[in-house]
Write a protein that holds these residues in place. Sequence first.
Motif: not given
Length: 407
Positions: A122-147
Amino acid sequence: MLQNNEASPEISLYSSIVNFRTISLCFCLIFSFIFSGCSSTSTSKSGVAKATVLYNDSYFRPVMIPTTAEVFELPEEMVTEIQRDYARSAGTNGQKKAINLWLAEYINAQDGGFEYRDHYTRMASVTALERAGNCMSLVILSTAIAEAFNVPVKFQDIDVEPIWDRRGGFYLVNGHVNMKLLHRDEPNTINIQTSEILVDFLPERSVRAYRTKKISRETLAGMYFNNVAAEALVRNDYDLAYALIKRAIDLDPYYVNSINTLAVIYRHKGLDAQAETAYRHVLKLESENVTTLYNLAIILGEQNRLEEWKEVHKVLELARINNPFYYFDMAQQAYFEKQYQEALVWYKRAVERADYRHEFYFGLSRAYWATGDERRAKKSMEKAIDLSLDVNNQHRYKGKLQAMMRH
């Protein structure tokens, strides 16, 4: 074979597809491989055209998909709240932790702050709300927060052992990606010894032994779109899958898993000539790409091009014995033919190659029970329960175990 990076697995991650059909169709044996994971050979781009020449838009209905920027985008209110949390972390002495360390603790992937879900990209906005996903979702979310904090990052493709799965008539081989949050100098912060903080479901000691390959943000985004294209293909949404895989290839036209996924989409649309062209394009980049050879062999066999088929079949025979589901399917066939001792042999071989698959232990339990080995049957069923993340499967297995206990 679709490769899914997650990979899921987890080690689940990104996906790439193989379309492989066998004569025997036991257990949905359409060998369409969604191969999620890492390429095993280096890619040579010299003299090979970009894969964008392989597009055939006239066969597909246009579908709107998110932009690459939207994949990494977070709601403004969420970014503001995270920034406030960091500002408040200074405490009475006015000193804060290094921002990369604080962000890693905020994400909290290793300690349960983020729920792992296989095949859930899932994209970062969805993953941030659900706090769940696979490793790709985790990396996308973490990238968004880091940026949002201007924290530099490093993306890594981890060369882990492939994790096999099967969904909707596809085999999936899951790889793994993670990232590191790099140090950013700023006043009034506590310095730490390490300048790189790993963000992963797995502890650093678990992945330290594996080779890593640094990848660009564009390649990571391409892997993301390849993943979601694979998920759309599993749902038979070919128009969406095609739109997504085009975006993946636009981002990295030499990432062979995406090209392979495009070929599988063509196969499922009945466009065999276009699929073969795409498969041969991959082989120009990786001449021994087993995923692609599998898929090409199907086309050659169906068209009775036996001399060409023989050339790739030598490689495929070696690849087949590495697929744990090959042994599982043989076990299933033996079990339903009431050849229980033979089934035990095949189930054990499947477990030896993939001891993380709950259905392998479920099959092993049934075979043990049929041969009168109640102790091992119960032990295997308990293992199936432990490995299963699906509630329905857990209830089913627990019901079987309770029946065994009453016996």
